[in-house]
Design a protein around this motif. Structure first.
Motif, PDB file in Angstrom:
ATOM      1  N   ASP A   1       7.521  -1.561  74.708  1.00  0.00           N
ATOM      2  CA  ASP A   1       6.554  -0.465  74.646  1.00  0.00           C
ATOM      3  C   ASP A   1       6.866   0.429  73.449  1.00  0.00           C
ATOM      4  O   ASP A   1       7.729   1.306  73.511  1.00  0.00           O
ATOM      5  CB  ASP A   1       6.600   0.331  75.948  1.00  0.00           C
ATOM      6  N   ALA A   2       6.173   0.191  72.352  1.00  0.00           N
ATOM      7  CA  ALA A   2       6.490   0.859  71.085  1.00  0.00           C
ATOM      8  C   ALA A   2       6.107   2.337  71.064  1.00  0.00           C
ATOM      9  O   ALA A   2       6.815   3.158  70.469  1.00  0.00           O
ATOM     10  CB  ALA A   2       5.796   0.127  69.937  1.00  0.00           C
ATOM     11  N   ILE A   3       4.997   2.687  71.681  1.00  0.00           N
ATOM     12  CA  ILE A   3       4.494   4.062  71.550  1.00  0.00           C
ATOM     13  C   ILE A   3       5.501   5.104  72.042  1.00  0.00           C
ATOM     14  O   ILE A   3       5.849   6.028  71.294  1.00  0.00           O
ATOM     15  CB  ILE A   3       3.133   4.207  72.252  1.00  0.00           C
ATOM     16  N   PRO A   4       6.010   5.018  73.274  1.00  0.00           N
ATOM     17  CA  PRO A   4       6.980   6.035  73.708  1.00  0.00           C
ATOM     18  C   PRO A   4       8.315   5.946  72.980  1.00  0.00           C
ATOM     19  O   PRO A   4       8.998   6.962  72.810  1.00  0.00           O
ATOM     20  CB  PRO A   4       7.142   5.757  75.204  1.00  0.00           C
TER      21      PRO A   4
ATOM     22  N   GLY B   1       2.478  -0.989  69.091  1.00  0.00           N
ATOM     23  CA  GLY B   1       2.715  -2.418  69.124  1.00  0.00           C
ATOM     24  C   GLY B   1       1.412  -3.168  68.938  1.00  0.00           C
ATOM     25  O   GLY B   1       0.325  -2.607  69.129  1.00  0.00           O
ATOM     26  N   HIS B   2       1.519  -4.442  68.581  1.00  0.00           N
ATOM     27  CA  HIS B   2       0.313  -5.249  68.394  1.00  0.00           C
ATOM     28  C   HIS B   2      -0.552  -5.238  69.654  1.00  0.00           C
ATOM     29  O   HIS B   2      -1.781  -5.160  69.586  1.00  0.00           O
ATOM     30  CB  HIS B   2       0.718  -6.684  68.034  1.00  0.00           C
ATOM     31  N   ARG B   3       0.091  -5.280  70.819  1.00  0.00           N
ATOM     32  CA  ARG B   3      -0.680  -5.315  72.058  1.00  0.00           C
ATOM     33  C   ARG B   3      -1.470  -4.030  72.283  1.00  0.00           C
ATOM     34  O   ARG B   3      -2.461  -4.025  73.029  1.00  0.00           O
ATOM     35  CB  ARG B   3       0.244  -5.577  73.241  1.00  0.00           C
ATOM     36  N   ASP B   4      -1.055  -2.938  71.633  1.00  0.00           N
ATOM     37  CA  ASP B   4      -1.762  -1.667  71.786  1.00  0.00           C
ATOM     38  C   ASP B   4      -3.073  -1.630  71.008  1.00  0.00           C
ATOM     39  O   ASP B   4      -3.813  -0.641  71.089  1.00  0.00           O
ATOM     40  CB  ASP B   4      -0.862  -0.510  71.339  1.00  0.00           C
ATOM     41  N   THR B   5      -3.354  -2.693  70.250  1.00  0.00           N
ATOM     42  CA  THR B   5      -4.647  -2.795  69.560  1.00  0.00           C
ATOM     43  C   THR B   5      -5.667  -3.543  70.415  1.00  0.00           C
ATOM     44  O   THR B   5      -6.788  -3.787  69.969  1.00  0.00           O
ATOM     45  CB  THR B   5      -4.498  -3.524  68.211  1.00  0.00           C
TER      46      THR B   5
ATOM     47  N   SER C   1      -8.218   0.910  47.749  1.00  0.00           N
ATOM     48  CA  SER C   1      -7.364   2.066  47.987  1.00  0.00           C
ATOM     49  C   SER C   1      -7.108   2.140  49.480  1.00  0.00           C
ATOM     50  O   SER C   1      -8.032   2.037  50.277  1.00  0.00           O
ATOM     51  CB  SER C   1      -8.048   3.346  47.502  1.00  0.00           C
ATOM     52  N   ARG C   2      -5.838   2.299  49.856  1.00  0.00           N
ATOM     53  CA  ARG C   2      -5.477   2.265  51.268  1.00  0.00           C
ATOM     54  C   ARG C   2      -4.960   3.621  51.723  1.00  0.00           C
ATOM     55  O   ARG C   2      -3.976   4.120  51.201  1.00  0.00           O
ATOM     56  CB  ARG C   2      -4.383   1.221  51.500  1.00  0.00           C
ATOM     57  N   LEU C   3      -5.640   4.199  52.665  1.00  0.00           N
ATOM     58  CA  LEU C   3      -5.117   5.376  53.343  1.00  0.00           C
ATOM     59  C   LEU C   3      -4.428   4.865  54.599  1.00  0.00           C
ATOM     60  O   LEU C   3      -5.067   4.341  55.502  1.00  0.00           O
ATOM     61  CB  LEU C   3      -6.233   6.345  53.701  1.00  0.00           C
ATOM     62  N   ILE C   4      -3.116   4.986  54.645  1.00  0.00           N
ATOM     63  CA  ILE C   4      -2.325   4.401  55.726  1.00  0.00           C
ATOM     64  C   ILE C   4      -2.074   5.445  56.808  1.00  0.00           C
ATOM     65  O   ILE C   4      -1.538   6.518  56.525  1.00  0.00           O
ATOM     66  CB  ILE C   4      -0.991   3.871  55.172  1.00  0.00           C
ATOM     67  N   ASP C   5      -2.467   5.139  58.043  1.00  0.00           N
ATOM     68  CA  ASP C   5      -2.259   6.118  59.106  1.00  0.00           C
ATOM     69  C   ASP C   5      -1.555   5.564  60.341  1.00  0.00           C
ATOM     70  O   ASP C   5      -1.405   6.268  61.335  1.00  0.00           O
ATOM     71  CB  ASP C   5      -3.580   6.782  59.509  1.00  0.00           C
ATOM     72  N   GLU C   6      -1.094   4.296  60.290  1.00  0.00           N
ATOM     73  CA  GLU C   6      -0.355   3.778  61.433  1.00  0.00           C
ATOM     74  C   GLU C   6       0.568   2.635  61.018  1.00  0.00           C
ATOM     75  O   GLU C   6       0.341   1.960  60.012  1.00  0.00           O
ATOM     76  CB  GLU C   6      -1.305   3.305  62.540  1.00  0.00           C
ATOM     77  N   ILE C   7       1.620   2.469  61.808  1.00  0.00           N
ATOM     78  CA  ILE C   7       2.530   1.333  61.680  1.00  0.00           C
ATOM     79  C   ILE C   7       2.337   0.480  62.923  1.00  0.00           C
ATOM     80  O   ILE C   7       2.312   1.001  64.044  1.00  0.00           O
ATOM     81  CB  ILE C   7       3.996   1.794  61.586  1.00  0.00           C
ATOM     82  N   ILE C   8       2.191  -0.826  62.738  1.00  0.00           N
ATOM     83  CA  ILE C   8       2.019  -1.734  63.866  1.00  0.00           C
ATOM     84  C   ILE C   8       3.200  -2.698  63.909  1.00  0.00           C
ATOM     85  O   ILE C   8       3.509  -3.365  62.918  1.00  0.00           O
ATOM     86  CB  ILE C   8       0.695  -2.508  63.762  1.00  0.00           C
ATOM     87  N   LEU C   9       3.865  -2.749  65.063  1.00  0.00           N
ATOM     88  CA  LEU C   9       5.050  -3.583  65.235  1.00  0.00           C
ATOM     89  C   LEU C   9       4.696  -4.907  65.902  1.00  0.00           C
ATOM     90  O   LEU C   9       3.868  -4.954  66.813  1.00  0.00           O
ATOM     91  CB  LEU C   9       6.093  -2.840  66.063  1.00  0.00           C
ATOM     92  N   HIS C  10       5.347  -5.962  65.427  1.00  0.00           N
ATOM     93  CA  HIS C  10       5.097  -7.317  65.909  1.00  0.00           C
ATOM     94  C   HIS C  10       6.418  -8.031  66.188  1.00  0.00           C
ATOM     95  O   HIS C  10       7.484  -7.595  65.741  1.00  0.00           O
ATOM     96  CB  HIS C  10       4.362  -8.140  64.847  1.00  0.00           C
ATOM     97  N   CYS C  11       6.326  -9.155  66.891  1.00  0.00           N
ATOM     98  CA  CYS C  11       7.451 -10.077  67.008  1.00  0.00           C
ATOM     99  C   CYS C  11       6.994 -11.425  66.463  1.00  0.00           C
ATOM    100  O   CYS C  11       5.793 -11.696  66.377  1.00  0.00           O
ATOM    101  CB  CYS C  11       7.914 -10.216  68.455  1.00  0.00           C
TER     102      CYS C  11
ATOM    103  N   CYS D   1       7.362  -6.924  61.425  1.00  0.00           N
ATOM    104  CA  CYS D   1       7.635  -7.964  62.413  1.00  0.00           C
ATOM    105  C   CYS D   1       9.139  -8.189  62.535  1.00  0.00           C
ATOM    106  O   CYS D   1       9.846  -8.209  61.527  1.00  0.00           O
ATOM    107  CB  CYS D   1       6.948  -9.266  62.001  1.00  0.00           C
ATOM    108  N   TYR D   2       9.626  -8.354  63.769  1.00  0.00           N
ATOM    109  CA  TYR D   2      11.032  -8.712  63.962  1.00  0.00           C
ATOM    110  C   TYR D   2      11.125 -10.146  64.479  1.00  0.00           C
ATOM    111  O   TYR D   2      10.215 -10.641  65.153  1.00  0.00           O
ATOM    112  CB  TYR D   2      11.728  -7.735  64.917  1.00  0.00           C
ATOM    113  N   ALA D   3      12.207 -10.821  64.160  1.00  0.00           N
ATOM    114  CA  ALA D   3      12.423 -12.189  64.620  1.00  0.00           C
ATOM    115  C   ALA D   3      12.780 -12.175  66.100  1.00  0.00           C
ATOM    116  O   ALA D   3      13.753 -11.550  66.514  1.00  0.00           O
ATOM    117  CB  ALA D   3      13.544 -12.846  63.819  1.00  0.00           C
ATOM    118  N   GLY D   4      11.987 -12.871  66.913  1.00  0.00           N
ATOM    119  CA  GLY D   4      12.262 -12.932  68.342  1.00  0.00           C
ATOM    120  C   GLY D   4      11.021 -12.696  69.170  1.00  0.00           C
ATOM    121  O   GLY D   4       9.898 -12.883  68.720  1.00  0.00           O
ATOM    122  N   GLY D   5      11.248 -12.287  70.428  1.00  0.00           N
ATOM    123  CA  GLY D   5      10.139 -11.957  71.317  1.00  0.00           C
ATOM    124  C   GLY D   5       9.969 -12.893  72.499  1.00  0.00           C
ATOM    125  O   GLY D   5       9.176 -12.614  73.390  1.00  0.00           O
ATOM    126  N   LEU D   6      10.721 -14.010  72.521  1.00  0.00           N
ATOM    127  CA  LEU D   6      10.628 -14.945  73.643  1.00  0.00           C
ATOM    128  C   LEU D   6      12.007 -15.185  74.250  1.00  0.00           C
ATOM    129  O   LEU D   6      13.013 -15.248  73.541  1.00  0.00           O
ATOM    130  CB  LEU D   6      10.039 -16.283  73.188  1.00  0.00           C
TER     131      LEU D   6
END
Length: 242
Positions: A231-234, A204-208, A75-85, A158-163
């Protein structure tokens, strides 16, 4: 999760009380006993989120609270979204199939696609193509494989890109999101927050990364990686009521 109502007792009742307290600050005793106060709090929550206010926690209520109601043995209690590239060059049409192959090579945890019966490896729940197409990957009720120590309680996008196009060794990071990708991520996050009101933040992933100096803020010198390269948080903070 089981269907529970006034008079029920046990771990599922305790999980319900915890979720209601987190979502609505109800002040319930998390004692695993479904009494009058828990019933009242549940009815108030159901009214607020457009559910039938019957005081019974069934599949729709559990889902709205952020819990999985499938037969997956967790059972998953979901409390955050994490963004990746995807850590691929700007403009490269890297597909979710390519991500799946990469994650297979890295021996990520697997799941079975209910539509095709195939065993898949992609660790994200959603993948955003260059044109803004949103591809559903892991079912939300399946634990992701995208952020150490955060997989159990998060949704991975995750989005395609980042480099940068000029990158030669995977270190020239850049926010390469197209306007269509930005719009798709925002729309998807809004939908997920509405569906899972237990979600309290988008990071964002880096915020972990570990908080090395213990000041409560993950700073650039502490990043273990640059992903998602913005910077995903702001950027998404406005989606949550203060």
């Amino acid at each position: 999760m089981t269907t529970i109502k006034k008079g029920s007792r046990g771990d599922d009742v305790k999980k319900l009380q915890q979720a209601l307290n987190k979502a609505c600050n109800c002040g319930l005793s998390e004692d695993g006993v479904f009494g009058a106060k828990t019933e009242t709090a549940l009815k108030d929550y159901q009214r607020k989120y457009g559910l039938t206010p019957d005081g019974i926690a069934g599949p729709k209520t559990w889902s709205k609270l952020g819990y999985s109601t499938s037969e997956v043995p967790m059972s998953r209690l979901i409390d955050e979204i994490i963004l990746h590239c995807s850590a691929t060059k700007e403009g490269v049409n890297f597909t979710s199939d390519s991500v799946n192959a990469a994650h297979k090579a890295r021996k990520f945890s697997t799941y079975v696609d209910s539509k095709t019966g195939k065993t898949l490896y992609i660790g994200y729940h959603f993948y955003i193509r260059l044109d803004g197409t949103i591809e559903e990957c892991r079912p939300i009720n399946v634990r992701g494989c995208h952020a150490v120590n955060h997989n159990a309680r998060s949704i991975g996008i995750c989005y395609a890109g980042g480099l940068d196009k000029a990158d030669t060794n995977g270190t020239k990071i850049k926010d390469t999101r197209t306007p269509a990708q930005k719009a798709a991520i925002l729309s998807l996050c809004k939908r997920l927050i509405a569906e899972y009101p237990t979600i309290k933040r988008i990071i964002g992933h880096r915020d972990t990364s570990p908080d090395l100096n213990g000041n409560g803020v993950i700073e650039p010198f502490e990043y273990i990686k640059g992903c998602p390269c913005f910077d995903a948080i702001p950027e998404y903070k406005h989606l949550f009521k203060v």
